[in-house]
Design a protein around this motif. Structure first.
Motif, PDB file in Angstrom:
ATOM      1  N   THR A 136       0.724  -1.213  -0.108  1.00  0.00           N
ATOM      2  CA  THR A 136       0.000  -0.047  -0.015  1.00  0.00           C
ATOM      3  C   THR A 136       0.866   1.329   0.047  1.00  0.00           C
ATOM      4  O   THR A 136       1.958   1.188   0.401  1.00  0.00           O
ATOM      5  N   GLU A 137       0.154   2.202  -0.550  1.00  0.00           N
ATOM      6  CA  GLU A 137       0.977   3.537  -0.390  1.00  0.00           C
ATOM      7  C   GLU A 137       0.089   4.609   0.437  1.00  0.00           C
ATOM      8  O   GLU A 137      -1.251   4.748  -0.040  1.00  0.00           O
ATOM      9  N   GLU A 138       0.547   5.169   1.540  1.00  0.00           N
ATOM     10  CA  GLU A 138      -0.376   5.920   2.339  1.00  0.00           C
ATOM     11  C   GLU A 138       0.383   7.425   2.223  1.00  0.00           C
ATOM     12  O   GLU A 138       1.882   7.456   2.329  1.00  0.00           O
ATOM     13  N   VAL A 139      -0.594   8.425   2.577  1.00  0.00           N
ATOM     14  CA  VAL A 139       0.088   9.788   2.617  1.00  0.00           C
ATOM     15  C   VAL A 139      -0.719  10.163   4.189  1.00  0.00           C
ATOM     16  O   VAL A 139      -2.087  10.059   3.958  1.00  0.00           O
ATOM     17  N   ARG A 140       0.148  10.283   4.952  1.00  0.00           N
ATOM     18  CA  ARG A 140      -0.491  10.700   6.465  1.00  0.00           C
ATOM     19  C   ARG A 140      -0.863  12.370   6.617  1.00  0.00           C
ATOM     20  O   ARG A 140       0.177  12.796   6.183  1.00  0.00           O
ATOM     21  N   ASP A 141      -1.848  12.448   7.217  1.00  0.00           N
ATOM     22  CA  ASP A 141      -1.796  13.765   7.640  1.00  0.00           C
ATOM     23  C   ASP A 141      -2.211  13.785   9.282  1.00  0.00           C
ATOM     24  O   ASP A 141      -2.089  12.628   9.925  1.00  0.00           O
ATOM     25  N   GLU A 142      -2.624  14.911   9.942  1.00  0.00           N
ATOM     26  CA  GLU A 142      -2.744  14.850  11.440  1.00  0.00           C
ATOM     27  C   GLU A 142      -4.026  14.122  11.733  1.00  0.00           C
ATOM     28  O   GLU A 142      -4.167  13.760  13.080  1.00  0.00           O
ATOM     29  N   GLN A 143      -4.910  13.798  10.847  1.00  0.00           N
ATOM     30  CA  GLN A 143      -6.096  13.320  11.192  1.00  0.00           C
ATOM     31  C   GLN A 143      -6.290  11.703  10.726  1.00  0.00           C
ATOM     32  O   GLN A 143      -6.707  10.879  11.567  1.00  0.00           O
ATOM     33  N   LYS A 144      -5.985  11.348   9.812  1.00  0.00           N
ATOM     34  CA  LYS A 144      -6.067  10.053   9.296  1.00  0.00           C
ATOM     35  C   LYS A 144      -5.288   9.641   8.029  1.00  0.00           C
ATOM     36  O   LYS A 144      -4.614  10.510   7.569  1.00  0.00           O
ATOM     37  N   ASN A 145      -5.202   8.258   7.728  1.00  0.00           N
ATOM     38  CA  ASN A 145      -4.469   7.931   6.611  1.00  0.00           C
ATOM     39  C   ASN A 145      -5.287   7.907   5.355  1.00  0.00           C
ATOM     40  O   ASN A 145      -6.552   7.780   5.433  1.00  0.00           O
ATOM     41  N   VAL A 146      -4.721   8.610   4.342  1.00  0.00           N
ATOM     42  CA  VAL A 146      -5.486   8.509   3.246  1.00  0.00           C
ATOM     43  C   VAL A 146      -4.566   7.635   2.235  1.00  0.00           C
ATOM     44  O   VAL A 146      -3.558   7.826   1.916  1.00  0.00           O
ATOM     45  N   ILE A 147      -5.452   6.682   1.572  1.00  0.00           N
ATOM     46  CA  ILE A 147      -4.695   5.747   0.413  1.00  0.00           C
ATOM     47  C   ILE A 147      -5.160   6.386  -1.072  1.00  0.00           C
ATOM     48  O   ILE A 147      -6.432   6.407  -1.480  1.00  0.00           O
ATOM     49  N   TYR A 148      -4.115   6.986  -1.563  1.00  0.00           N
ATOM     50  CA  TYR A 148      -4.375   7.354  -3.032  1.00  0.00           C
ATOM     51  C   TYR A 148      -4.668   6.190  -4.044  1.00  0.00           C
ATOM     52  O   TYR A 148      -3.825   4.973  -4.256  1.00  0.00           O
ATOM     53  N   GLY A 149      -5.619   6.402  -4.701  1.00  0.00           N
ATOM     54  CA  GLY A 149      -6.067   4.885  -5.569  1.00  0.00           C
ATOM     55  C   GLY A 149      -5.546   5.363  -7.063  1.00  0.00           C
ATOM     56  O   GLY A 149      -4.409   4.829  -7.397  1.00  0.00           O
ATOM     57  N   ALA A 150      -6.003   6.126  -7.902  1.00  0.00           N
ATOM     58  CA  ALA A 150      -5.632   6.407  -9.257  1.00  0.00           C
ATOM     59  C   ALA A 150      -4.725   7.479  -9.421  1.00  0.00           C
ATOM     60  O   ALA A 150      -5.251   8.299  -9.962  1.00  0.00           O
ATOM     61  N   VAL A 151      -3.804   7.494  -8.987  1.00  0.00           N
ATOM     62  CA  VAL A 151      -2.860   8.951  -9.024  1.00  0.00           C
ATOM     63  C   VAL A 151      -2.363   8.612 -10.440  1.00  0.00           C
ATOM     64  O   VAL A 151      -1.912   7.816 -10.729  1.00  0.00           O
ATOM     65  N   SER A 152      -2.056   9.928 -10.722  1.00  0.00           N
ATOM     66  CA  SER A 152      -1.080  10.065 -12.211  1.00  0.00           C
ATOM     67  C   SER A 152       0.172   9.136 -11.851  1.00  0.00           C
ATOM     68  O   SER A 152       0.585   8.984 -11.173  1.00  0.00           O
ATOM     69  N   VAL A 153       0.455   8.621 -13.153  1.00  0.00           N
ATOM     70  CA  VAL A 153       1.751   7.721 -13.149  1.00  0.00           C
ATOM     71  C   VAL A 153       2.733   8.625 -12.866  1.00  0.00           C
ATOM     72  O   VAL A 153       2.861   9.969 -13.045  1.00  0.00           O
ATOM     73  N   GLU A 154       4.021   7.964 -12.411  1.00  0.00           N
ATOM     74  CA  GLU A 154       5.204   8.512 -12.230  1.00  0.00           C
ATOM     75  C   GLU A 154       5.911   9.021 -13.517  1.00  0.00           C
ATOM     76  O   GLU A 154       5.595   8.689 -14.831  1.00  0.00           O
ATOM     77  N   ARG A 155       6.766   9.966 -13.396  1.00  0.00           N
ATOM     78  CA  ARG A 155       7.246  10.846 -14.436  1.00  0.00           C
ATOM     79  C   ARG A 155       8.039   9.993 -15.517  1.00  0.00           C
ATOM     80  O   ARG A 155       7.976   9.963 -16.761  1.00  0.00           O
ATOM     81  N   GLY A 156       8.613   8.813 -15.027  1.00  0.00           N
ATOM     82  CA  GLY A 156       9.408   7.887 -16.069  1.00  0.00           C
ATOM     83  C   GLY A 156       8.475   6.991 -16.986  1.00  0.00           C
ATOM     84  O   GLY A 156       8.557   7.281 -18.081  1.00  0.00           O
ATOM     85  N   ALA A 157       7.216   6.418 -16.261  1.00  0.00           N
ATOM     86  CA  ALA A 157       6.364   5.958 -17.027  1.00  0.00           C
ATOM     87  C   ALA A 157       5.681   6.671 -17.850  1.00  0.00           C
ATOM     88  O   ALA A 157       5.269   6.629 -19.078  1.00  0.00           O
ATOM     89  N   PHE A 158       5.375   7.950 -17.318  1.00  0.00           N
ATOM     90  CA  PHE A 158       4.560   9.075 -18.177  1.00  0.00           C
ATOM     91  C   PHE A 158       5.250   9.402 -19.280  1.00  0.00           C
ATOM     92  O   PHE A 158       4.607   9.362 -20.424  1.00  0.00           O
TER      93      PHE A 158
END
Length: 366
Positions: A136-158
């Motif tokens: 999993t990939e998570e981005v943490r903030d002060e309140q909860k964990n947010v899992i990003y689903g369909a994030v744009s592709v990384e620069r290399g693959a893009f």
């Protein structure tokens, strides 16, 4: 081969690009995950949206894409008087605007739009996500964990994605520009991370594609340079990965092909032989890999063809016969129809070479 950027793709969504021998292509079976994620607002899953309209699943880029090559605009140009905008190389092939049909009186550069495209590449396409663990990939903030689903592709693959769309549309300079940026990025990573398997495989693949671009525009010297460097990086990778082994041998064969067409038979044989050695080793490691036996037969045919041209008829016949033995011993299942077609095609060529000794045909396109 597998996409060299697959390991950096969002978990669960897979890498949006797949490699085959010569092309990248969109991954089949991608689902509309954005809709799924929108129905689960309470699950903590968020579907980021690109303000420019980029969709990582359909590869649409909104106002920054060329309707002709479908990739990011390169050398953005507008038709006069209708003002519709395309890549310079794409629109230069037309006398009438392909969008509205108006006569094209002249083509003018659109520096402002191109600057916006360049900012998009340098900004949006650099999206990075903190990887917490392998699943999993998570981005943490002060309140909860947010899992990003369909994030744009990384620069290399893009960049690779955009390059291959442009390449297929014969906008070679656009493809070359995107691949050059990608190669520069990977070289910077190599300086800090060292020659890791992942980075070497990525750079080797991208350099090979740059070689294809140079070959397509007739720049043989630069094509050879890129293919040689591609082979250098891919040679640093353990031979356990069959797809990377295949890519390495293909790069070596492409150099051999260029030498063959240039009349340098000794050089061609040297590169064909190196590819043959790589494929022999792969077959020893993976005896049940059908595709490797077909690759091995192709390499044997290439070396034998050069031997014949060099006057070594007896050695050439031995090579053709060994290739035939490998292919005739290969039993393929019904699910390997495309490989069976290739096997049959190579067998036909080999038998024709034994039957027509006096008029050898180049194997450079096998």
């Amino acid at each position: 081969m597998s996409c060299p950027f697959a390991k950096t793709a969002t978990s669960g969504s897979g890498c949006p690009m797949k490699f085959d021998q010569n092309h990248y292509r969109p991954q089949a079976g991608s689902e509309d995950r954005d809709n799924v994620n929108q129905k689960n607002d309470d699950s903590g899953i968020v579907s980021p949206k690109c303000p420019f309209g980029y969709d990582s699943h359909t590869f649409k880029l909104g106002p920054l894409s060329c309707m002709l090559c479908k990739a990011l605009l390169y050398e953005s140009s507008k038709c006069a008087p209708c003002s519709h905008k395309f890549c310079k190389a794409c629109i230069s092939r037309f006398k009438d605007c392909p969008l509205c049909g108006a006569d094209i009186e002249k083509i003018e550069p659109d520096a402002d739009l191109q600057a916006l495209v360049d900012r998009f590449i340098n900004g949006h396409a650099r999206i990075k996500r903190t990887q917490v663990d392998a699943d999993t990939e998570e981005v943490r903030d002060e309140q909860k964990n947010v899992i990003y689903g369909a994030v744009s592709v990384e620069r290399g693959a893009f960049l690779v994605q955009q390059a291959m769309m442009a390449f297929r549309a014969k906008n070679i300079e656009s493809a070359k520009s995107r691949l050059s940026l990608c190669a520069e990025d990977i070289r910077e990573q190599l300086k800090t991370s060292g020659n890791t398997t992942e980075l070497c495989s990525q750079l080797g693949a991208v350099l090979g594609m740059l070689g294809d671009c140079c070959r397509a525009i007739g720049n043989t010297a630069s094509a050879v340079t890129y293919y040689e460097e591609s082979a250098e990086f891919l040679s640093k990778i353990p031979t356990k990965d069959l797809e990377l082994v295949h890519t390495l041998s293909v790069s070596l064969n492409k150099i051999g092909d260029l030498s063959y067409y240039d009349g340098d038979l000794q050089s061609a044989r040297s590169y064909y032989s190196r590819a043959l050695d790589v494929r022999r080793d792969a077959v020893k490691e993976h005896k049940d890999a059908s595709s490797q036996l077909v690759d091995l037969a192709v390499s044997l045919a290439k070396v034998a063809d050069v031997d014949r041209s060099l006057g070594n008829e007896h050695v050439a016949i031995q090579g053709f016969q060994e290739a035939i033995e490998h292919l005739e011993s290969l039993k393929l299942s019904s699910s390997e129809a495309s490989l069976e077609q290739q096997r049959h095609s190579v067998l036909e060529f080999l038998h024709s070479q034994l039957a027509e000794k006096q008029e050898p045909v180049s194997t450079a396109t096998v």
